[in-house]
Motif scaffolding. Structure first.
Motif, PDB file in Angstrom:
ATOM      1  N   LEU A   1      -6.299  15.130 124.528  1.00 45.74           N
ATOM      2  CA  LEU A   1      -6.779  15.424 125.997  1.00 45.74           C
ATOM      3  C   LEU A   1      -5.612  16.124 126.644  1.00 45.74           C
ATOM      4  O   LEU A   1      -4.595  15.902 126.714  1.00 45.74           O
ATOM      5  N   ARG A   2      -6.231  17.409 127.107  1.00 43.67           N
ATOM      6  CA  ARG A   2      -5.097  18.325 127.789  1.00 43.67           C
ATOM      7  C   ARG A   2      -5.135  18.133 129.084  1.00 43.67           C
ATOM      8  O   ARG A   2      -4.159  18.801 129.745  1.00 43.67           O
ATOM      9  N   ASN A   3      -5.955  17.653 130.033  1.00 41.69           N
ATOM     10  CA  ASN A   3      -5.905  17.560 131.331  1.00 41.69           C
ATOM     11  C   ASN A   3      -6.640  16.371 131.909  1.00 41.69           C
ATOM     12  O   ASN A   3      -7.476  15.761 131.228  1.00 41.69           O
ATOM     13  N   LEU A   4      -6.451  16.128 133.229  1.00 40.94           N
ATOM     14  CA  LEU A   4      -7.126  14.721 133.698  1.00 40.94           C
ATOM     15  C   LEU A   4      -8.589  14.984 134.040  1.00 40.94           C
ATOM     16  O   LEU A   4      -9.306  14.115 133.916  1.00 40.94           O
ATOM     17  N   GLN A   5      -8.886  16.248 134.050  1.00 41.83           N
ATOM     18  CA  GLN A   5     -10.471  16.397 134.197  1.00 41.83           C
ATOM     19  C   GLN A   5     -11.329  15.934 133.046  1.00 41.83           C
ATOM     20  O   GLN A   5     -12.279  15.421 133.059  1.00 41.83           O
ATOM     21  N   GLN A   6     -10.782  15.856 131.812  1.00 39.86           N
ATOM     22  CA  GLN A   6     -11.516  15.436 130.437  1.00 39.86           C
ATOM     23  C   GLN A   6     -11.606  13.695 130.630  1.00 39.86           C
ATOM     24  O   GLN A   6     -12.216  13.245 129.610  1.00 39.86           O
ATOM     25  N   LEU A   7     -10.803  13.083 131.783  1.00 40.86           N
ATOM     26  CA  LEU A   7     -11.165  11.632 131.945  1.00 40.86           C
ATOM     27  C   LEU A   7     -12.051  11.495 132.943  1.00 40.86           C
ATOM     28  O   LEU A   7     -12.396  10.192 133.169  1.00 40.86           O
ATOM     29  N   ARG A   8     -12.339  12.338 133.676  1.00 40.33           N
ATOM     30  CA  ARG A   8     -13.092  12.081 134.797  1.00 40.33           C
ATOM     31  C   ARG A   8     -14.497  11.546 134.673  1.00 40.33           C
ATOM     32  O   ARG A   8     -15.135  10.894 135.380  1.00 40.33           O
TER      33      ARG A   8
ATOM     34  N   ASN B   1      -7.594  -1.161 132.092  1.00 41.77           N
ATOM     35  CA  ASN B   1      -6.352  -1.098 131.439  1.00 41.77           C
ATOM     36  C   ASN B   1      -6.462   0.320 130.675  1.00 41.77           C
ATOM     37  O   ASN B   1      -7.472   0.542 129.834  1.00 41.77           O
ATOM     38  N   LEU B   2      -5.705   1.447 131.108  1.00 43.69           N
ATOM     39  CA  LEU B   2      -5.915   2.509 130.545  1.00 43.69           C
ATOM     40  C   LEU B   2      -4.541   3.278 129.848  1.00 43.69           C
ATOM     41  O   LEU B   2      -3.612   3.206 130.647  1.00 43.69           O
ATOM     42  N   ARG B   3      -4.385   3.587 128.629  1.00 50.03           N
ATOM     43  CA  ARG B   3      -3.418   4.030 128.043  1.00 50.03           C
ATOM     44  C   ARG B   3      -3.775   5.427 127.436  1.00 50.03           C
ATOM     45  O   ARG B   3      -4.419   5.654 126.626  1.00 50.03           O
ATOM     46  N   VAL B   4      -2.715   6.590 127.917  1.00 58.12           N
ATOM     47  CA  VAL B   4      -2.888   7.974 127.265  1.00 58.12           C
ATOM     48  C   VAL B   4      -1.625   8.205 126.724  1.00 58.12           C
ATOM     49  O   VAL B   4      -1.490   9.468 125.939  1.00 58.12           O
ATOM     50  N   ARG B   5      -0.594   7.294 126.933  1.00 58.95           N
ATOM     51  CA  ARG B   5       0.841   7.462 126.300  1.00 58.95           C
ATOM     52  C   ARG B   5       1.442   6.376 125.871  1.00 58.95           C
ATOM     53  O   ARG B   5       1.310   5.072 126.459  1.00 58.95           O
ATOM     54  N   ASP B   6       2.225   6.324 124.768  1.00 63.58           N
ATOM     55  CA  ASP B   6       2.685   4.989 124.296  1.00 63.58           C
ATOM     56  C   ASP B   6       4.097   5.730 123.592  1.00 63.58           C
ATOM     57  O   ASP B   6       4.126   6.025 122.457  1.00 63.58           O
TER      58      ASP B   6
ATOM     59  N   ALA C   1       3.334  14.243 137.065  1.00 67.54           N
ATOM     60  CA  ALA C   1       2.522  13.326 137.862  1.00 67.54           C
ATOM     61  C   ALA C   1       1.297  12.930 137.378  1.00 67.54           C
ATOM     62  O   ALA C   1       0.251  12.685 138.204  1.00 67.54           O
ATOM     63  N   TYR C   2       1.046  13.036 136.049  1.00 71.01           N
ATOM     64  CA  TYR C   2      -0.356  12.599 135.327  1.00 71.01           C
ATOM     65  C   TYR C   2      -0.688  11.112 135.872  1.00 71.01           C
ATOM     66  O   TYR C   2      -1.788  10.768 136.039  1.00 71.01           O
ATOM     67  N   ARG C   3       0.265  10.357 135.732  1.00 80.21           N
ATOM     68  CA  ARG C   3       0.141   8.863 136.043  1.00 80.21           C
ATOM     69  C   ARG C   3      -0.277   8.654 137.423  1.00 80.21           C
ATOM     70  O   ARG C   3      -1.373   7.778 137.632  1.00 80.21           O
ATOM     71  N   ALA C   4       0.260   9.242 138.521  1.00 76.33           N
ATOM     72  CA  ALA C   4      -0.178   9.176 139.779  1.00 76.33           C
ATOM     73  C   ALA C   4      -1.667   9.650 139.850  1.00 76.33           C
ATOM     74  O   ALA C   4      -2.538   9.151 140.508  1.00 76.33           O
ATOM     75  N   GLY C   5      -2.192  10.789 139.093  1.00 75.32           N
ATOM     76  CA  GLY C   5      -3.438  11.494 139.094  1.00 75.32           C
ATOM     77  C   GLY C   5      -4.282  10.426 138.566  1.00 75.32           C
ATOM     78  O   GLY C   5      -5.608  10.260 139.100  1.00 75.32           O
ATOM     79  N   LEU C   6      -4.154   9.553 137.607  1.00 73.50           N
ATOM     80  CA  LEU C   6      -4.872   8.653 136.765  1.00 73.50           C
ATOM     81  C   LEU C   6      -5.096   7.522 137.731  1.00 73.50           C
ATOM     82  O   LEU C   6      -6.300   7.137 137.980  1.00 73.50           O
ATOM     83  N   VAL C   7      -4.010   6.871 138.576  1.00 72.42           N
ATOM     84  CA  VAL C   7      -4.064   5.983 139.502  1.00 72.42           C
ATOM     85  C   VAL C   7      -5.231   6.259 140.712  1.00 72.42           C
ATOM     86  O   VAL C   7      -6.021   5.547 141.043  1.00 72.42           O
ATOM     87  N   GLU C   8      -4.979   7.548 141.133  1.00 74.29           N
ATOM     88  CA  GLU C   8      -5.965   8.093 142.222  1.00 74.29           C
ATOM     89  C   GLU C   8      -7.634   8.285 141.560  1.00 74.29           C
ATOM     90  O   GLU C   8      -8.351   8.037 142.567  1.00 74.29           O
ATOM     91  N   MET C   9      -7.538   9.140 140.455  1.00 75.55           N
ATOM     92  CA  MET C   9      -8.782   8.765 139.901  1.00 75.55           C
ATOM     93  C   MET C   9      -9.608   7.552 139.534  1.00 75.55           C
ATOM     94  O   MET C   9     -10.917   7.403 139.780  1.00 75.55           O
ATOM     95  N   PHE C  10      -8.620   6.601 139.284  1.00 78.79           N
ATOM     96  CA  PHE C  10      -9.334   5.261 138.722  1.00 78.79           C
ATOM     97  C   PHE C  10      -8.690   4.311 139.701  1.00 78.79           C
ATOM     98  O   PHE C  10      -7.622   3.415 139.172  1.00 78.79           O
ATOM     99  N   PRO C  11      -8.964   4.015 141.012  1.00 77.32           N
ATOM    100  CA  PRO C  11      -8.347   3.127 141.838  1.00 77.32           C
ATOM    101  C   PRO C  11      -8.480   1.564 141.368  1.00 77.32           C
ATOM    102  O   PRO C  11      -7.472   0.724 141.934  1.00 77.32           O
ATOM    103  N   GLN C  12      -9.212   1.210 140.423  1.00 77.63           N
ATOM    104  CA  GLN C  12      -9.663  -0.071 140.000  1.00 77.63           C
ATOM    105  C   GLN C  12      -8.675  -0.481 138.839  1.00 77.63           C
ATOM    106  O   GLN C  12      -8.441  -1.600 138.433  1.00 77.63           O
TER     107      GLN C  12
END
Length: 262
Positions: free
Chosen positions: A109-116, A126-131, A145-156
Motif C-alpha cells: 500500500l503506497r498511499n492513504l487513498q488505497q484505504l479510502r 482496529n487497523l494496522r498498516v505497520r508493525d 503524518a500517515y497515522r493522523a491521516g488514518l485517524v481522520e479518514m476513519f474517525p471510528q
C-alpha cells in the motif's frame, strides 16, 4: 508488474481448495468453518475461500497473496490478518460489513487513498498498516503524518498500529507522546522539527549498574555476633577433641580383661 506476470506467479504457488480447507479445519462442510488459520502456507490464490460463508476469523499472514476478490463474499468476517503478503488493492474488503479488525502490515500500500475504499466499514475499530515489532510496514508509512491521516479518514478507529487512539487506554499513549515532546525529542533548540535519529536512553548510562551497598550499624553488629558464635563453636570443638583424647588415653592404660586367667 502486469496482470499476466502476476498470473504466472500465482500458478507457481498454492491455491486454496476445498480439500485444503477441510484438512486444515477438520470440517466436512465449508459453511461450518468459523475460524481459519492459514499462516505461512505459500498461498498465492484464495480459490474457493469465498465458499466459507460463515467465516468470522481469518489469518492469511506470511503468504504471497495479491488479489483479495474471494473475500468479498465473507459477510460475517470480523477479524482479518493479511500481514506480510503482496496486497495493493483492498477494494474487495469493502464488501465485508462486519469487519472490525484488519492487519495489512507488510504489504504494498503506497498511499492513504488505497484505504479510502474501506471508509464504509462502520464497525472497523482496529487497523494496522505497520508493525514495528515484526519489522513490517507499507510504503505509505514513510509519510510522517500517515497515522493522523488514518485517524481522520476513519474517525471510528480505536487503535492504529496497535496504539489506542480513542477509548480506554488512549490517554496513556497520548501521555507518552507528550513526554517524548517534553524531553525535546520532537524539536530542536529553535523549536523546529528535526528528523528522527537514534533512540536515546531515558536514564543515565550508569543508572542500572549496581551500587555498592551501605553497611549500617545493625549489619555491623550482626557480623560481630556471628563472629563470636563461630569462635565459640571452634572453642567447643577444641575442648571436645581434648576430652576425647584424654578418655582414649585413660582407657588405654587399663589392663586387658582378656588377659585374666580363671
Amino acid at each position: 508488474k502486469d496482470e499476466e506476470e502476476e498470473e504466472e506467479e500465482e500458478e507457481g504457488g498454492v491455491r486454496i481448495t476445498a480439500q485444503l480447507l477441510k484438512a486444515a479445519t477438520g470440517e466436512f462442510a465449508l459453511e461450518s468453518i468459523l475460524l481459519l488459520k492459514l499462516r505461512g502456507r505459500r498461498l498465492v490464490h484464495l480459490g474457493c475461500l469465498g465458499d466459507c460463508s460463515n467465516l468470522e476469523w481469518l489469518d492469511l499472514s506470511g503468504n504471497s497473496i495479491v488479489h483479495l476478490g474471494p473475500l468479498a463474499a465473507l459477510k460475517s468476517l470480523a477479524v482479518l490478518n493479511l500481514a506480510r503478503n503482496r496486497v495493493a488493492n483492498l477494494e474487495p474488503l469493502a464488501s465485508c460489513p462486519n469487519l472490525q479488525s484488519l492487519n495489512v502490515a507488510g504489504n504494498l500500500l503506497r498511499n492513504l487513498q488505497q484505504l479510502r475504499c474501506l471508509t464504509g466499514l462502520r464497525r472497523l475499530e482496529n487497523l494496522r498498516v505497520r508493525d514495528p515489532a515484526a519489522r513490517l510496514e507499507n510504503p505509505l508509512c514513510a509519510a510522517p503524518a500517515y497515522r493522523a491521516g488514518l485517524v481522520e479518514m476513519f474517525p471510528q478507529l480505536k487503535a492504529v498500529d496497535g496504539e489506542r487512539v480513542s477509548g480506554r487506554g488512549s490517554e496513556l499513549y497520548q501521555l507518552c507522546r507528550d513526554l517524548d515532546s517534553s524531553l525535546g525529542r520532537g524539536a530542536g533548540a529553535s523549536g523546529e522539527s528535526e528528523p528522527p535519529g537514534a533512540a536515546q536512553p531515558w536514564v543515565d548510562a550508569a543508572f542500572w549498574e549496581p551500587r555498592p551497598g551501605r553497611r549500617s550499624s545493625i549489619v555491623d553488629e550482626a557480623y560481630r555476633q556471628f563472629g563470636e558464635v563461630v569462635r565459640e563453636c571452634r572453642e567447643l570443638s577444641r575442648r571436645a577433641d581434648d576430652t576425647i583424647a584424654h578418655a582414649e588415653r585413660a582407657l588405654g592404660a587399663r589392663p586387658d580383661p582378656s588377659s585374666y586367667v580363671f
